[in-house]
Design a protein around this motif. Structure first.
Motif, PDB file in Angstrom:
ATOM      1  N   ARG A 456       0.911  -1.108  -0.017  1.00 12.46           N
ATOM      2  CA  ARG A 456       0.134  -0.115   0.026  1.00 12.46           C
ATOM      3  C   ARG A 456       0.987   1.231  -0.060  1.00 12.46           C
ATOM      4  O   ARG A 456       2.136   1.020   0.517  1.00 12.46           O
ATOM      5  N   LEU A 457       0.328   2.281  -0.591  1.00 13.69           N
ATOM      6  CA  LEU A 457       1.254   3.552  -0.442  1.00 13.69           C
ATOM      7  C   LEU A 457       1.616   3.969   0.839  1.00 13.69           C
ATOM      8  O   LEU A 457       2.971   4.570   1.071  1.00 13.69           O
ATOM      9  N   ALA A 458       0.738   3.822   2.179  1.00 12.98           N
ATOM     10  CA  ALA A 458       1.325   4.057   3.343  1.00 12.98           C
ATOM     11  C   ALA A 458       2.411   3.096   3.593  1.00 12.98           C
ATOM     12  O   ALA A 458       3.278   3.818   4.558  1.00 12.98           O
ATOM     13  N   ASP A 459       2.641   2.116   3.182  1.00 15.28           N
ATOM     14  CA  ASP A 459       4.012   1.041   3.349  1.00 15.28           C
ATOM     15  C   ASP A 459       5.075   1.914   2.859  1.00 15.28           C
ATOM     16  O   ASP A 459       6.324   1.538   3.534  1.00 15.28           O
ATOM     17  N   HIS A 460       5.042   2.871   2.120  1.00 14.20           N
ATOM     18  CA  HIS A 460       6.362   3.723   1.720  1.00 14.20           C
ATOM     19  C   HIS A 460       6.564   4.950   2.409  1.00 14.20           C
ATOM     20  O   HIS A 460       7.200   5.919   1.847  1.00 14.20           O
ATOM     21  N   SER A 461       5.916   5.083   3.363  1.00 20.71           N
ATOM     22  CA  SER A 461       5.965   6.381   4.065  1.00 20.71           C
ATOM     23  C   SER A 461       6.636   6.489   5.438  1.00 20.71           C
ATOM     24  O   SER A 461       6.852   7.324   6.298  1.00 20.71           O
ATOM     25  N   HIS A 462       7.066   5.220   5.725  1.00 22.93           N
ATOM     26  CA  HIS A 462       7.699   5.003   6.984  1.00 22.93           C
ATOM     27  C   HIS A 462       9.012   6.146   7.348  1.00 22.93           C
ATOM     28  O   HIS A 462       9.149   6.472   8.643  1.00 22.93           O
ATOM     29  N   ALA A 463       9.496   6.577   6.412  1.00 23.86           N
ATOM     30  CA  ALA A 463      10.801   7.473   6.620  1.00 23.86           C
ATOM     31  C   ALA A 463      10.406   9.078   7.168  1.00 23.86           C
ATOM     32  O   ALA A 463      11.446   9.635   7.389  1.00 23.86           O
ATOM     33  N   GLY A 464       8.908   9.277   6.703  1.00 22.47           N
ATOM     34  CA  GLY A 464       8.898  10.558   7.223  1.00 22.47           C
ATOM     35  C   GLY A 464       8.849  11.716   6.322  1.00 22.47           C
ATOM     36  O   GLY A 464       8.340  12.752   6.455  1.00 22.47           O
ATOM     37  N   GLY A 465       9.111  11.372   4.996  1.00 22.60           N
ATOM     38  CA  GLY A 465       9.167  12.476   3.781  1.00 22.60           C
ATOM     39  C   GLY A 465       7.762  12.245   2.809  1.00 22.60           C
ATOM     40  O   GLY A 465       6.860  11.810   3.217  1.00 22.60           O
ATOM     41  N   PHE A 466       7.810  13.090   1.778  1.00 28.07           N
ATOM     42  CA  PHE A 466       6.940  13.166   1.021  1.00 28.07           C
ATOM     43  C   PHE A 466       7.010  11.860   0.057  1.00 28.07           C
ATOM     44  O   PHE A 466       8.162  11.212  -0.043  1.00 28.07           O
ATOM     45  N   VAL A 467       5.847  11.588  -0.349  1.00 25.01           N
ATOM     46  CA  VAL A 467       5.609  10.180  -1.184  1.00 25.01           C
ATOM     47  C   VAL A 467       4.814  10.580  -2.644  1.00 25.01           C
ATOM     48  O   VAL A 467       3.893  11.064  -2.376  1.00 25.01           O
ATOM     49  N   LEU A 468       5.528  10.384  -3.462  1.00 21.11           N
ATOM     50  CA  LEU A 468       4.775  10.538  -4.748  1.00 21.11           C
ATOM     51  C   LEU A 468       4.468   9.060  -5.549  1.00 21.11           C
ATOM     52  O   LEU A 468       5.295   8.198  -5.783  1.00 21.11           O
ATOM     53  N   LEU A 469       3.334   9.008  -5.787  1.00 19.55           N
ATOM     54  CA  LEU A 469       2.946   7.673  -6.625  1.00 19.55           C
ATOM     55  C   LEU A 469       2.672   8.098  -8.157  1.00 19.55           C
ATOM     56  O   LEU A 469       2.115   8.897  -8.426  1.00 19.55           O
ATOM     57  N   ASP A 470       3.323   7.215  -8.641  1.00 23.10           N
ATOM     58  CA  ASP A 470       3.530   7.625 -10.383  1.00 23.10           C
ATOM     59  C   ASP A 470       3.109   6.337 -11.177  1.00 23.10           C
ATOM     60  O   ASP A 470       3.510   5.129 -11.139  1.00 23.10           O
ATOM     61  N   ARG A 471       1.681   6.432 -11.618  1.00 23.12           N
ATOM     62  CA  ARG A 471       1.193   5.380 -12.377  1.00 23.12           C
ATOM     63  C   ARG A 471       1.444   5.617 -13.885  1.00 23.12           C
ATOM     64  O   ARG A 471       0.619   4.936 -14.741  1.00 23.12           O
ATOM     65  N   THR A 472       2.029   6.527 -14.235  1.00 22.73           N
ATOM     66  CA  THR A 472       2.141   6.522 -15.919  1.00 22.73           C
ATOM     67  C   THR A 472       2.902   5.841 -16.321  1.00 22.73           C
ATOM     68  O   THR A 472       3.998   5.359 -15.761  1.00 22.73           O
ATOM     69  N   GLN A 473       2.828   5.420 -17.729  1.00 25.32           N
ATOM     70  CA  GLN A 473       3.750   4.247 -18.095  1.00 25.32           C
ATOM     71  C   GLN A 473       5.048   4.803 -18.507  1.00 25.32           C
ATOM     72  O   GLN A 473       6.192   3.842 -18.572  1.00 25.32           O
ATOM     73  N   ASP A 474       5.299   6.169 -18.800  1.00 23.16           N
ATOM     74  CA  ASP A 474       6.680   6.598 -19.275  1.00 23.16           C
ATOM     75  C   ASP A 474       7.400   7.381 -17.736  1.00 23.16           C
ATOM     76  O   ASP A 474       8.429   8.012 -18.009  1.00 23.16           O
ATOM     77  N   GLY A 475       6.700   7.282 -16.753  1.00 21.60           N
ATOM     78  CA  GLY A 475       7.234   7.820 -15.519  1.00 21.60           C
ATOM     79  C   GLY A 475       7.452   9.361 -15.423  1.00 21.60           C
ATOM     80  O   GLY A 475       8.334  10.173 -15.141  1.00 21.60           O
ATOM     81  N   ALA A 476       6.362  10.052 -16.077  1.00 25.95           N
ATOM     82  CA  ALA A 476       6.238  11.478 -16.284  1.00 25.95           C
ATOM     83  C   ALA A 476       6.221  12.132 -14.921  1.00 25.95           C
ATOM     84  O   ALA A 476       7.060  13.118 -14.845  1.00 25.95           O
ATOM     85  N   PHE A 477       5.362  11.869 -14.037  1.00 29.60           N
ATOM     86  CA  PHE A 477       5.476  12.407 -12.859  1.00 29.60           C
ATOM     87  C   PHE A 477       6.826  12.128 -11.893  1.00 29.60           C
ATOM     88  O   PHE A 477       7.226  13.121 -11.229  1.00 29.60           O
ATOM     89  N   ALA A 478       7.451  11.025 -12.129  1.00 29.83           N
ATOM     90  CA  ALA A 478       8.595  10.676 -11.348  1.00 29.83           C
ATOM     91  C   ALA A 478       9.784  11.671 -11.935  1.00 29.83           C
ATOM     92  O   ALA A 478      10.451  12.174 -11.233  1.00 29.83           O
ATOM     93  N   ARG A 479       9.894  11.947 -13.157  1.00 33.22           N
ATOM     94  CA  ARG A 479      10.847  12.961 -13.726  1.00 33.22           C
ATOM     95  C   ARG A 479      10.562  14.307 -13.352  1.00 33.22           C
ATOM     96  O   ARG A 479      11.670  15.037 -13.018  1.00 33.22           O
ATOM     97  N   VAL A 480       9.353  14.729 -13.033  1.00 32.50           N
ATOM     98  CA  VAL A 480       9.184  16.173 -12.445  1.00 32.50           C
ATOM     99  C   VAL A 480       9.794  16.310 -10.986  1.00 32.50           C
ATOM    100  O   VAL A 480      10.469  17.074 -10.753  1.00 32.50           O
ATOM    101  N   ALA A 481       9.769  14.972 -10.319  1.00 34.01           N
ATOM    102  CA  ALA A 481      10.050  14.995  -8.793  1.00 34.01           C
ATOM    103  C   ALA A 481      11.231  14.877  -8.736  1.00 34.01           C
ATOM    104  O   ALA A 481      12.150  14.897  -7.424  1.00 34.01           O
TER     105      ALA A 481
END
Length: 549
Positions: A456-481
């Protein structure tokens, strides 16, 4: 305990209750130095909140504490007694967590003592269905929650110094000089999480306006000579109300007696500061007398099991949550009656909101103006909780007008829409803050987002920072971040890109959705990417590196 006067820490948190411990842990996750000082030599043992709401449970989930909370939940249900357990095993309404984790008892709550029937609630309502993963971690009493959080803070290296009381403070503009019973110290920031009678609030000169108390409430676990003398559940009378259960021996009374006294939560003001001596403990005789007055019976109590608690409906909110380098959170910022169990949860929300923001300012990647959003975001929710509890006090009075009003409210709660509305409010699933953006998730707490890999997305939040979920096929949102690497953890879910929206979500460290998108086409995705960059700059500061080529 003698303070090390030469040791400087970025933040000193005053108060080692759940709010102070959550805040200290969040600050530690941000990488700043933090310590907690507490007036009491030992943790409190008095009865307080009996459970937590959804945002609090989800806060524990995001920090990897859900399994521990679920253990406490199960143990609490077992301790509630055989009668409660038989109801659950007999098929009380229950639901799973969305992953086939099994049957769980549905929690509803009450409004002014009117318990909401779980069978009337529309559990398929989108707001409720989107926050079901923590259903097995709601029955976490405050005492057990405090122990869980203390262990969490200890693992993060946060020192808790007990038996130390603040006696003076001076905000010099670049630090806070603090006088304590263990010596003087210098700290970058001071946060008062020291309760309704907050010394920090009083010394900072922050006003505490509101409404005076009209009732006195008491709660205890007792032994009774004849338990059948009192009906189970909530019972009203002309003097107030009482409740027996659901835990064996637990009794709760409310008396409308225009109670204005220190031990019932009288506000401390410059004209009337808090007395130095603690409030007198609730005795067996006091609890018995209160039960007899409210119930009209000759019930006899034979023993108190543990410390009983006395409280009132004194309802106040600090004029500001921040004065220079001094901030307030939890009951130091707002007090009200415990009706509906909102106080603990409101305070934890304060701590989650403030923790990452103060940590960001100290780390230097966010301007000090970010702290202004703490008051702006949390004050409206605090004001709502105050009115929610005031309304319940009004409905519980014994006069003819209040009795008539209670009957009307009871009829509304006995409808499907009324029961669903109340449960959504009590559980906290509809809480939101006003943020830029028109997506329905923006400003809301992140829902249960299940990924194709089984996490679950919450499982990736343990470190306390921002978390970005990207479901685009080409990673468009991840590139922005990418330029925010180190502050933003990217979670790609390409296998889930064919699922229903959202296709992208940016979650702040406090669990609030800062940006979300349902975009799928190239043009829509490009527009969404521009909005994502704006949200990152607003909340995660300036980029730490140049964009990837």
């Amino acid at each position: 305990m003698k303070m090390n006067q030469d040791r400087y820490v970025d933040v000193t948190v005053v108060g080692a209750g759940p709010v102070g411990l959550v805040l200290a842990a969040e600050l530690a996750l941000s990488g700043v130095s933090v310590q907690v000082i507490e007036r009491l030599a030992e943790p409190e043992t008095s009865m307080k909140a009996g459970g937590i709401n959804v945002p609090t449970a989800e806060a524990l989930d995001r920090r990897g504490l859900l399994p521990a909370a679920e253990r406490v939940h199960r143990e609490t249900l077992e301790q509630m007694g055989a009668a409660f357990g038989r109801k659950a095993r007999a098929g009380a309404p229950a639901h799973g967590d969305g992953r086939g984790a099994g049957v769980r008892r549905r929690m509803t709550g009450h409004f002014a003592g009117m318990v909401i029937d779980a069978g009337l609630v529309d559990w398929d309502d989108p707001d409720l269905a989107a926050h079901a993963a923590v259903a097995g971690a709601r029955m976490v009493p405050q005492r057990e929650l405090e122990g869980l959080l203390a262990a969490h803070a200890e693992r993060l290296g946060v020192p808790v110094r007990r038996g130390v009381e603040v006696t003076g403070l001076d905000d010099t503009g670049d630090a806070v000089l603090v006088d304590t019973t263990a010596g003087a110290m210098r700290t970058g920031w001071l946060v008062g999480c020291d309760g309704g009678h907050s010394t920090v609030r009083r010394l900072a000169g922050i006003d505490f306006p509101g409404t005076d108390p009209e009732l006195t409430g008491r709660v205890a676990v007792v032994d009774m000579a004849d338990p059948s003398a009192l009906a189970e559940g909530w019972v009203w009378s002309s003097r107030g109300a009482y409740r027996r259960g659901p835990q064996p021996g637990r009794v709760f009374t409310v008396e409308f007696d225009d109670a204005r006294r220190d031990d019932s939560g009288e506000p401390d003001t410059p004209a009337r500061p808090r007395r130095g001596a603690p409030a007198e403990p609730v005795t067996l005789e006091e609890m018995q007398a209160s039960l007899r007055r409210v119930s009209g019976t000759d019930v006899t109590l034979t023993a108190l099991r543990g410390a009983a608690t006395r409280w009132s409906d004194n309802t106040r909110q600090a004029a500001t949550y921040r004065s220079g380098r001094v901030l307030l959170a939890g009951d130091a910022a707002h007090v009200h009656s415990p009706f509906g169990g909102q106080g603990l949860n409101l305070g934890v929300g304060d701590a989650m909101n403030l923790g990452w923001k103060l940590g960001a300012v100290i780390a230097g990647w966010a301007p000090e103006a970010l702290l202004d959003t703490y008051d702006a975001e949390r004050r409206p929710l605090g004001a709502w909780v105050l009115d929610w509890t005031r309304a319940q006090a009004g409905v519980m009075r014994g006069d003819a007008k209040s009795v008539a009003l209670r009957e009307v409210v009871a009829e509304l709660l006995a409808t499907r829409s009324g029961a669903t509305y109340a449960v959504k409010k009590i559980s906290g699933v509809t809480q939101r803050v006003e943020l830029p953006g028109d997506h329905p998730l923006t400003g809301r707490y992140a829902p249960d987002l299940h990924l194709a890999d089984g996490s679950r997305l919450a499982d990736h939040s343990h470190a306390g920072g921002f978390v970005l979920l990207d479901r685009t096929q080409d990673g468009a949102f991840a590139r922005v971040a990418a330029p925010w690497t180190g502050r933003v953890s990217g979670v790609t879910d390409k296998a889930g890109s064919g699922q229903a929206a959202p296709t992208g979500v940016l979650v702040r460290p406090d669990g609030v959705v800062a940006w979300a998108s349902d975009a799928t086409g190239a043009e829509a995705t490009a527009t969404a990417a521009t909005a994502l960059e704006a949200a990152l700059r607003r909340w995660a500061g300036a980029p730490a590196s140049a964009p990837a080529a």
